[in-house]
Design a protein around this motif. Structure first.
Motif, short mmCIF file in Angstrom:
data_model
loop_
_atom_site.label_atom_id
_atom_site.label_comp_id
_atom_site.label_asym_id
_atom_site.label_seq_id
_atom_site.Cartn_x
_atom_site.Cartn_y
_atom_site.Cartn_z
N PHE A 31 0.84 -1.21 0.00
CA PHE A 31 0.00 0.00 0.00
C PHE A 31 0.87 1.25 0.00
CE2 PHE A 31 -1.84 -3.44 2.46
CZ PHE A 31 -3.09 -3.59 1.87
N ASN A 45 1.10 0.58 5.88
CA ASN A 45 0.19 -0.23 6.70
C ASN A 45 0.86 -1.39 7.42
OD1 ASN A 45 -2.12 1.28 6.36
ND2 ASN A 45 -2.59 0.31 4.40
N LEU A 46 1.95 -1.08 8.10
CA LEU A 46 2.54 -2.10 8.97
C LEU A 46 1.80 -2.03 10.30
CD1 LEU A 46 6.32 -1.42 8.26
CD2 LEU A 46 4.86 -3.20 7.27
N VAL A 47 1.77 -3.16 11.02
CA VAL A 47 1.12 -3.15 12.34
C VAL A 47 2.11 -2.57 13.35
CG1 VAL A 47 0.02 -4.55 14.13
CG2 VAL A 47 -0.28 -5.14 11.72
N ASP A 48 1.73 -1.43 13.95
CA ASP A 48 2.66 -0.69 14.81
C ASP A 48 3.18 -1.50 16.00
OD1 ASP A 48 2.22 1.44 13.18
OD2 ASP A 48 0.61 2.27 14.42
N GLU A 49 2.32 -2.42 16.48
CA GLU A 49 2.69 -3.15 17.70
C GLU A 49 3.61 -4.35 17.42
OE1 GLU A 49 -0.47 -2.46 16.90
OE2 GLU A 49 -0.94 -0.89 18.37
N LEU A 50 3.87 -4.63 16.12
CA LEU A 50 4.72 -5.78 15.79
C LEU A 50 6.06 -5.32 15.23
CD1 LEU A 50 2.11 -8.12 14.03
CD2 LEU A 50 2.76 -8.09 16.42
N THR A 51 7.09 -6.15 15.45
CA THR A 51 8.41 -5.82 14.92
C THR A 51 8.43 -6.10 13.42
OG1 THR A 51 9.19 -8.05 15.25
CG2 THR A 51 9.54 -6.52 17.08
N GLU A 78 8.03 -9.74 12.85
CA GLU A 78 6.65 -10.19 13.13
C GLU A 78 5.67 -9.72 12.06
OE1 GLU A 78 7.38 -10.24 17.95
OE2 GLU A 78 6.43 -8.51 16.97
N GLU A 123 6.02 -11.96 9.25
CA GLU A 123 5.46 -13.29 9.55
C GLU A 123 3.93 -13.31 9.47
OE1 GLU A 123 5.83 -14.42 13.59
OE2 GLU A 123 5.68 -16.57 13.19
N LEU A 124 3.32 -12.13 9.59
CA LEU A 124 1.87 -12.05 9.76
C LEU A 124 1.05 -12.90 8.77
CD1 LEU A 124 0.05 -9.14 11.20
CD2 LEU A 124 -0.82 -9.94 9.04
N PRO A 125 1.30 -12.83 7.45
CA PRO A 125 0.47 -13.64 6.53
C PRO A 125 0.62 -15.13 6.77
CG PRO A 125 1.83 -12.07 5.32
CD PRO A 125 2.31 -12.05 6.72
N PHE A 154 10.68 -1.70 15.56
CA PHE A 154 9.26 -1.46 15.35
C PHE A 154 9.08 -0.44 14.22
CE2 PHE A 154 9.26 -3.23 19.57
CZ PHE A 154 8.14 -4.05 19.55
N ARG A 180 7.71 2.36 13.86
CA ARG A 180 7.93 3.78 14.13
C ARG A 180 9.42 4.14 14.19
NH1 ARG A 180 6.19 1.20 18.50
NH2 ARG A 180 7.51 1.18 20.36
N ARG A 229 6.66 -8.53 3.55
CA ARG A 229 5.45 -9.16 4.08
C ARG A 229 4.57 -9.69 2.93
NH1 ARG A 229 1.52 -5.26 7.29
NH2 ARG A 229 1.25 -4.45 5.20
#
Lengths: 242, 811
Positions: free
Chosen positions: A104, A108-114, A117, A120-122, A153, A155, A169
């Motif tokens: 995107f 749109n990375l998940v802020d709470e994951l490294t 991680e 690894e999400l998918p 992370f 950020r 990802r």
């Protein structure tokens, strides 16, 4: 046509994507706004395609429809020879899982994951062992040279690093199709070029890559440009014959 | 695994958004801690007397029947009953437990005024099996002069010395040898004793000397003065024991009635007496008989508290849902990304439920710490002695984990459905809008919380009002400036010396002696009116001297106190207005009463009524005043208390003086005195306790409601997000944004108040209808909760809502 109720696109070689007369519109307060009008597109396996057009040309809607997130109002959409516009949400999720990668403009990375991680999400939603996931993640991190920041992370990263992570990802499970919605939109020109090169490299491994962009400069780095304007396909430059 | 990934995300979310997450966690922890405290209390109340070994086969026998107009339902039974009980096939063993008077007990080292000296049969400890610290249960009550004492009694009488084999002398002349020491009786027992002396010694003495006043009760089936317990055989059905007991015992009772009344050739009126049995664990909650050894609880309160625990958990769950989804947009992106990459609805439901369950268990941990910290204060408020370890070690406390799990699932269900239903392509671009029904749902939840808060606040104010009302009601005596001095049943000379010493004090206004002080449970004796010999009436008996009436400051409605305490006038008595009503004594004629029960001589005792006093609420105004007779105290009788009335405003100095006199006259005993006002306050300790508990819960509900309102405010602001942003671009002042951004917030709070007022008024009236004497709540009872809720809602709107609005408007 097959006899099992699903139409099958009848070519010697299936296209990755084949659309026939796609129509999509939005309704708000009794006003119907057409967004896509009779869109016919064929994208073959292993192509590197740009769908280009200015804002409001219907790129994002097409991204959502090709990405199996939205249904067209009319027309047919075949994904690897199977008509998918009639499938239920559940089947489309199954099709997305492990087959389609997304990149995107906003990362749109998940802020709470490294980083690791996020990559690894998918894999979490595929039937893989922890060990397999770990191996695939590491492979991807090395491939995109992210291993040194794998514990950071989002950020803590630059925009380019974030987009590379997003790319890692999107490709960690070797998808057959990669859709990128304005992947360079939030980057400077150096960063943008780097991402386009990486996308090209992903394409070279056999993945079909489709980028949606309003920059003709970016579009020209691909093998084929489909131009959208006011919901119509106006030109299709560089389509390979089947 | 996936699970670990969820937990990781969960903890990082907490850390990243610590303010709101901590608020959520705190809300959950407080809710769980409070529910746990209530459940510990319910558990404590519901497990009275379960600590005895084989408690399920222990039963108590109670008496019921009628004597004339009097209905009897009493925990005490006739002394000969246990012999009949032992003959029953289904009874393994039986024992009597006879309460002794408050008395001075002396060892070779120390003396102490003891209230819990009981006498029992040899097999008492076969039924009540308890931990023996010293001595053997088998031999504990073998000899007629053996006594078993508790640990704390041993400390009072022997200090650190070993009490085994030591002698105890009672002021009634009996001597006992300590044969065993047991643990103190656990606080959640219907009985409490400090000494169990072998009854045989008392019985032998009575049989030897038939002139003793109590000798007549030994074989008398109409004298109710001992508790009777039995242990059933494993195979026996208690109903069969009861059936046979009724047949056998009632035969004896009837024979006694015939024998007692035949001599005098008088009709006994309507008299019958029968017996029932109750499982020992049912006594605390379900026994509805008089003469209990301690206070019993009302099972309605237990149901009420269980309901409270349930409601707290419900509010807690609602708050959780509210707070976790209030900042929903924060998690839209994460959910959308997961959905893009193939997370189905099932995965997301699983993720959010896992989060909520983990939240609940973290909160449970915090709650357990809170419980440990709060328990001492809670014990004070509830007036009991609970321990968390006693509760937590129970095997059935696995339910805590089950309840926490359910709480997690319940709390997580809404977030799970909410998030898993998001459309990823809309959520990822922030196009996702907070829906109107989301605001309505939350609004209704907040309304529900407001209703509950108002109800609890109104109920607790009502409970306080009722408590004050009962305390301020006329009691027939003046509780200000008066104290009750406990003495004991023997050595009246010493008591008289103290009395005469005090008489000369300038602070003392009046001084009197009495067998029973207010709050005591006086013994009841049957009398016959000389005017109507067919009627037998039961009167509570109190032996007093003439100074008693002045010291208590009671008012005579007819006649007055006996003139002089000479032997010839001993037959003069005073009765209370209830007794006068009962006896139909409203004319100016002379009334003579004849004592019926407990005679050991043939000569009938006759009494003349000298005066009638206003009703004296001896046990408080909650209960109907008992008909009471005041007999003249004499050397052979049993005045155990000194009631000292001081001149107005000199209470403090008077008590100092009293202490000084006591030290001079009775240097070897510690003084035991109670303010009459304190005794009166004790009548309503239950009302005070429940008012305190209700207040605690209403404060808690208020806090939880504030949490709910914070969530609501944040959500409403999100709902108006776009408009707030546009208005802020147009430089709208903050107060305008606040007003606009919180539109809808007040509607639900006002709705809650509008529904809460009639609901709370209804609940309060239901509660008050349980009292014979109830106060009428005034408008302040309803105004205060409304003000409190308005104020807290305004503060939440300004601070929490304002903060969110600033974020939306200026970021």
């Amino acid at each position: 046509m097959s006899g099992n109720g699903h139409k099958v696109y009848d070519f010697e070689h299936f296209h990755m994507i084949h659309t026939r007369n796609l129509v999509k519109g939005y309704r708000s307060h009794e006003v119907e706004t057409p967004v896509l009008i009779n869109v016919n597109i064929d994208i073959g396996d292993g192509e590197y395609v740009a769908i280009a057009g200015p804002s409001g040309s219907g790129k994002s809607t097409l991204f959502n429809i090709l990405g199996l997130l939205e249904q067209p109002d009319q027309g047919e959409l075949f994904f690897r020879g199977r008509e998918v516009s009639v499938l239920s949400d559940r089947y489309r999720i199954k099709l997305r899982r492990g087959h389609i990668g997304y990149v995107f403009r906003q990362f749109n990375l998940v802020d709470e994951l490294t980083v690791a991680e996020n990559v690894e999400l998918p894999l979490l939603y595929m039937s893989l062992s922890r060990k397999q996931r770990k191996e695939m993640v590491m492979e991807s991190l090395f491939r995109f040279k992210l291993d040194h920041i794998r514990k950071s992370f989002p950020r803590q990263l630059t925009g380019l690093q974030q987009q590379v992570t997003a790319l890692a990802r999107a490709t960690v499970f070797n998808p057959s199709l990669l859709l990128a919605d304005e992947p360079t939109g939030n980057l400077n020109s150096t960063g943008g070029n780097e991402i386009l090169e990486l996308l090209s490299a992903v394409n070279e491994t056999g993945t079909t890559v489709v980028i949606f962009t309003n920059s003709m400069q970016d579009a020209q780095k691909t093998q084929r440009i489909i131009q959208l304007f006011d919901g119509h396909v106006v030109t299709d430059m560089g389509q390979k014959g089947n | 695994m996936r699970f670990l990934n969820f937990i990781k995300t969960f903890f990082r979310t907490i850390l990243l958004h610590s303010g709101f997450s901590l608020l959520t966690l705190l809300g959950l922890s407080i809710g769980i801690a409070m529910s746990l405290l209530v459940l510990i209390y319910v558990y404590y109340e519901a497990n009275y007397d379960r600590h005895w070994e084989n408690s399920e086969s222990i039963y108590r026998v109670y008496s019921y029947g009628e004597i004339g107009e009097d209905k009897i339902r009493s925990a005490v039974t006739p002394l000969p009953l246990s012999d009949v009980l032992r003959e029953q096939e289904g009874v393994a063993t039986a024992t009597r437990l006879v309460p002794g008077n408050r008395k001075l007990v002396s060892s070779d080292y120390l003396k102490s005024l003891e209230s819990y000296f009981f006498y029992a049969d040899t097999d008492f400890f076969d039924i009540f099996e308890m931990p023996f610290l010293l001595g053997e249960p088998e031999n504990a009550l073998k000899d007629s002069n053996s006594v078993v004492i508790t640990f704390s009694a041993a400390q009072r009488l022997f200090g650190q010395r070993n009490p085994l084999g030591e002698k105890l002398t009672l002021e009634n002349g009996l001597e006992y040898i300590v044969t065993a020491m047991v643990e103190d009786v656990p606080a959640n027992s219907h009985m409490r004793f400090d000494f169990i002396g072998n009854w045989l010694q008392v019985e032998n003495r009575m049989r030897k000397d038939r002139t003793l006043p109590q000798a007549g009760m030994l074989d008398n089936w109409l004298y109710l003065n001992s508790y009777t317990y039995f242990k059933s055989r494993d195979t026996a059905a208690p109903s069969e024991v009861l059936h046979q007991l009724s047949i056998d015992a009632v035969q004896k009772v009837d024979a006694q009635i015939v024998a007692s009344f035949k001599e005098a050739d008088q009709s006994p009126g309507r008299i019958y007496l029968n017996f029932g049995i109750q499982p020992i664990h049912d006594i605390h909650l379900y026994s509805q008989v008089d003469n209990e050894m301690g206070p019993v609880a009302n099972p309605d309160y237990i149901a009420f508290f269980t309901a409270i625990a349930f409601f707290i958990l419900l509010i807690t769950a609602i708050n959780f849902m509210n707070l976790t989804t209030a900042k929903a947009s924060r998690r839209f992106k994460e959910v959308a990304v997961r959905k893009y990459f193939g997370a189905g609805r099932r995965f997301l439901v699983y993720q959010f439920l896992t989060e909520a369950v983990v939240y609940s268990f973290v909160a449970l941990f915090v709650a357990l710490v809170l419980v440990e910290l709060l328990l001492p204060g809670f014990n004070t408020v509830f007036g009991i002695g609970m321990t968390s370890t006693g509760f937590i070690q129970q095997p059935d406390t696995i339910w805590i984990l089950v309840i926490t799990m359910l709480l997690g699932v319940l709390s997580g269900s809404y977030p799970a459905l909410f998030f898993s239903g998001l459309k990823p392509h809309l959520a990822i671009n922030g196009v996702m809008k907070v829906k109107k029904w989301g605001v309505v749902m939350r609004g209704l939840l907040v309304s529900f919380q407001v209703i509950l808060s108002i109800s609890l606040i109104v109920l607790s104010l009502g409970m306080y009002g009722q408590w004050r009302f009962l305390e301020d009601a006329p009691h027939g005596f003046d509780d200000q400036d008066a104290v009750v001095l406990e003495w004991g049943s023997m050595d009246r000379e010493g008591l008289r010396n103290v009395k005469s010493e005090l008489k000369s004090s300038e602070h003392v206004n009046a001084i009197g002696m009495a067998e029973y002080a207010p709050g005591d449970d006086p013994s009841v004796i049957s009398f016959r009116s000389s005017g109507d010999s067919s009627q037998v009436v039961l009167l509570a008996v109190n032996y007093v001297d003439s100074g008693y009436f002045d010291a208590m400051d009671v008012t005579f409605v007819k006649g007055g106190v006996w003139e002089a305490e000479t032997d010839s006038d001993k037959a003069q008595v005073v009765i209370n207005a209830a007794a006068a009503r009962f006896l139909g004594y409203d004319k100016n004629e002379q009334l003579t009463l004849e004592l019926v029960g407990g005679r050991s001589t043939e000569e009938p005792y006759m009494y003349t009524v000298a005066g009638v006093i206003e009703d004296l609420a001896f046990a408080g105004v909650k209960e109907a005043v008992r008909p009471m007779i005041f007999l003249q105290e004499s050397a052979s009788n049993r005045a155990e208390h000194l009631i000292v009335g001081f001149n107005s405003g000199t209470l403090e100095k008077g008590v100092e003086e009293l202490n000084r006199v006591w030290k001079n006259e009775v240097p070897d005993r510690a003084i035991k005195l109670k303010y009459l006002s304190e005794i009166k306050a004790d009548f309503y300790s239950e009302e005070r306790r429940f008012a305190n508990i209700a207040t605690m819960f209403s404060l808690l509900a208020l806090v939880l409601t504030i949490f709910g309102k914070i969530g609501m405010a944040a959500f409403v602001v999100q709902y108006h997000q776009k408009h707030i942003f546009i208005r802020s671009l147009m430089a709208a002042p903050f107060i305008h944004l606040l007003e606009y951004g919180l539109r809808g917030y007040w509607v639900y709070i006002l709705f809650g108040m509008a529904v809460g007022l009639p609901v709370s008024s209804f609940l309060l009236h239901v509660w008050l209808s349980g009292f014979e004497l109830a106060y009428v709540p005034d408008w302040t009872t309803y105004l205060l909760p409304i003000l409190v809720l308005c104020l807290t809602s305004a503060l939440v709107a300004y601070f929490a809502g304002g903060r969110e609005i600033k974020k939306e408007a200026y970021s």
